[in-house]
Structures are given as structure tokens and as C-alpha cells.
Enzyme design. Structure first.
Site, PDB file in Angstrom:
ATOM      1  N   VAL A 151       0.831  -1.201   0.000  1.00 49.75           N
ATOM      2  CA  VAL A 151       0.000   0.000   0.000  1.00 49.75           C
ATOM      3  C   VAL A 151       0.870   1.257   0.000  1.00 49.75           C
ATOM      4  CG1 VAL A 151      -1.944  -1.154   1.156  1.00 49.75           C
ATOM      5  CG2 VAL A 151      -0.137  -0.114   2.558  1.00 49.75           C
ATOM      6  N   HIS A 167      -4.741  -4.367  -2.201  1.00 48.00           N
ATOM      7  CA  HIS A 167      -5.025  -4.101  -0.780  1.00 48.00           C
ATOM      8  C   HIS A 167      -5.151  -2.598  -0.496  1.00 48.00           C
ATOM      9  CE1 HIS A 167      -3.353  -8.275   0.687  1.00 48.00           C
ATOM     10  NE2 HIS A 167      -4.409  -8.377  -0.092  1.00 48.00           N
TER      11      HIS A 167
END
Ligand code: APR
Length: 307
Positions: A151, A167
């Protein structure tokens, strides 16, 4: 803005799972070994490859490449992984207190402060040779899909153009009710307001952390990441599985391959006849079925492929 209802479930091993969902240990024990692959402790049916010459050969023969990266690809940039003993985030923090919707409802200040710390960290490091190598490899193939569980935006910062962030992204926040999504680097006042407290957010004093509120509905902003028990962005994970099933070479880099559905991607690739190369200093859960395991840190091994 991604709607939550369009997301597919994440099935983490570390947390309690709903009946019928997979857990890491069971998942891997239950998989039937396919021809040409071995289970731990048995002799492989075909010779296992080793070394960069074999890797070069596979790269040269490939037309369609699919890559799945995990936290290990950013380790050499200075960002901790999750599950490495002692240094991993989950060795020092409890995921049930930080990475679930329930944790956010219980203590939003604590969760927001932890993500603010991780945003500061992501902003203070640079992409490494592994990120750069993957960006440099992209134009060499007919199809090249980079799927990441990370991320931290380091793949995009290294120049990769088509990154499937399954994600989410730590540099985005969204209204918990779904009104609006904002990126830290967006122009305009909302971004400034949402991330204004990042520099000072103190995890040890969560009651004093002011979690920003949505200007439209007043609900709290939350990090735009996928927490345990939540749905993945549906389009991104669908495309990831399409790429995995259509590739002839799958690279599994810096992930423990313990979290589903991402961990299902190399399985899909293998089932469709692709070679799967793992680059990881330690054996991931997928290692017994990998065509080639390169036991080296990703940036160290891939430096030769970075422009
Ligand atoms: N190069 C390559 N791999 C590395 C390196 C390195 N320099 N350093 C560590 N690794 C490997 C570890 O051996 C481990 O197998 O990276 C892997 C990291 O695994 P995890 O910590 O489980 O991270 P990841 O697989 O990305 O986790 C998946 O779990 O907590 C959730 O949402 C979070 O996206 C995350 C998901």
C-alpha cells in the site's frame, strides 16, 4: 471511489475466519501436488532450477508476465514486512487492534495514528532496485501485469505504470460511509485537511488524535486500505486473476503467500501452465510448488535488471 459492495473477501490466516473460509496451514496442506512439482520432504518429479541463468532463460522465453509482490519487496527500502519474526509489524503490533473495521470502530484515533506513522514512513523512503527492475521489465513483454499487496506506492514511484493495488493505498483516505476518497497528494483543501495531523499524530496518545471527518456526512475518514475481513476492490482482484491465468511466467516476490485471495494467484498461474518463480530469502507458503526458488533478497537479486 470504490464501493465496498464491489469487493471480494480477504481471508487472512492471522485472524479468526468465517466457517468455510481458508486458513494458511490448512489451505496449503489440502492442495494436491501437481505433476512436475513436489511437496516438502519429497523428491521433485522434475529437476528444480536454480540461479539467475535459469531466470534469464525464463524471462527470455516469456511473452506474458504476471508479478505478485508483497511487503518483502519494500523491505530493502526500509519498510518492515508483516510476518518476519521480530522485525515484522505483526511481531510488534496486534493486527486485531489495528487492521480490522472493528478496531477502527473501537479506537479510531489509535488506528489513524498507526497509519499516519506508516504514511510518514512510506514518504521518507525511496523505491529500491527491485521496484526499479519491475518498472524496467514492464515494456519488454507483450503483457506485463504488476499486482501488489503493498500500500506504499513505491512501485508507482519507481515508474511502473499499471499497478493493481489489491489491498488499497495508504496515501488515500476515504469517508467510512463512502462519500468521498482523497489522496494525500491531491490538489485542493480537502487533502490538506484530512492529512494535516499526520506529522504530529501520536500512537501512544490516541485520545488526542483528531480523526478527520467527512465534510459531506460527518462520518470519520479511514485509510483506503483493505482490512482483515473486508472485501478487496473487485475489479482489481478480478483483473489480477485474469492476468495470472493468462500469463506464461509468474513472479512471486517478497510475499509469505499466506493471505488470500492474493495467495491464490500463483496457484491460478500454475494451474494454467505458467512457470512460477519465487524471489524471497525465505521459503514462502508457495515454495514447494514453485518452479524456481531464488533465495535472495529481491533488490539484491533484481538489481541486475534495474536500468
Ligand atoms: N526480499 C524479498 N523478500 C523478502 C525480503 C527481501 N529483502 N525481506 C523479507 N522478505 C519476505 C519474507 O521472507 C516474507 O516471506 O517477504 C515476505 C513478507 O511476508 P509478509 O510479512 O507476510 O507480507 P505480505 O506477504 O505482503 O503480507 C500480505 O498481509 O497483513 C497483511 O495486508 C497485509 O498486504 C499484507 C498481507
Amino acid at each position: 471511489m470504490t464501493r465496498r459492495s464491489r469487493r471480494a473477501p480477504i481471508r487472512p490466516a492471522a485472524l479468526g475466519v468465517r466457517p468455510g473460509t481458508l486458513q494458511a496451514g490448512d489451505t496449503h496442506a489440502a492442495v494436491t501436488p501437481r505433476r512436475g512439482h513436489s511437496t516438502p520432504g519429497t523428491l521433485p518429479l522434475v529437476p528444480r532450477y536454480n540461479g539467475s541463468m535459469d531466470f534469464d532463460g525464463m524471462l527470455n522465453a516469456a511473452n506474458r508476465v504476471c508479478v505478485l509482490t508483497g511487503a518483502g519487496v519494500s523491505a530493502e527500502s526500509g519498510i518492515p514486512t508483516f510476518r518476519d519474526a521480530q522485525t515484522g509489524f505483526w511481531a510488534n503490533f496486534d493486527p486485531t487492534e489495528l487492521a480490522t473495521p472493528e478496531a477502527f470502530r473501537r479506537n479510531p484515533g489509535r488506528v489513524w495514528a498507526w497509519y499516519a506513522m506508516r504514511r510518514r514512513m512510506a514518504g521518507s523512503v525511496e523505491p529500491n532496485a527491485a521496484h526499479r527492475a519491475l518498472a524496467a521489465l514492464e515494456p519488454r513483454f507483450e503483457r506485463f501485469a504488476l499486482v501488489t499487496q503493498n500500500v506504499d506506492s513505491l512501485h508507482s514511484r519507481a515508474g511502473s505504470s499499471n499497478v493493481l493495488e489489491i489491498h488499497g493505498n495508504i496515501l488515500r483516505a476515504r469517508c467510512a460511509s463512502g462519500c468521498v476518497t482523497v489522496h494525500r497528494d491531491d490538489a485542493g483543501p480537502l487533502s490538506g485537511e484530512v492529512f494535516a495531523g499526520d506529522a504530529s499524530a501520536d500512537e501512544s496518545d490516541p485520545d488526542r488524535v483528531a480523526v478527520p471527518r467527512c465534510p459531506q456526512c460527518g462520518d470519520l475518514f479511514r485509510p483506503d486500505v483493505v482490512w482483515f475481513g473486508e472485501m478487496l476492490p473487485a475489479r482489481a482482484i478480478e483483473r489480477a486473476f485474469e492476468h495470472a491465468a493468462a500469463c506464461d511466467l509468474f513472479l512471486l516476490i517478497g510475499t509469505s503467500a499466506e493471505v488470500y485471495p492474493a495467495a491464490g494467484l500463483p496457484e491460478a498461474a500454475l494451474e494454467s501452465g505458467a512457470k512460477v518463480v519465487e524471489i524471497n530469502p525465505k521459503a514462502s507458503a508457495f515454495a514447494p510448488r514453485a518452479t524456481l526458488s531464488i533465495r535472495q533478497p529481491a533488490a539484491e537479486f533484481l538489481a541486475a535488471y534495474a536500468e
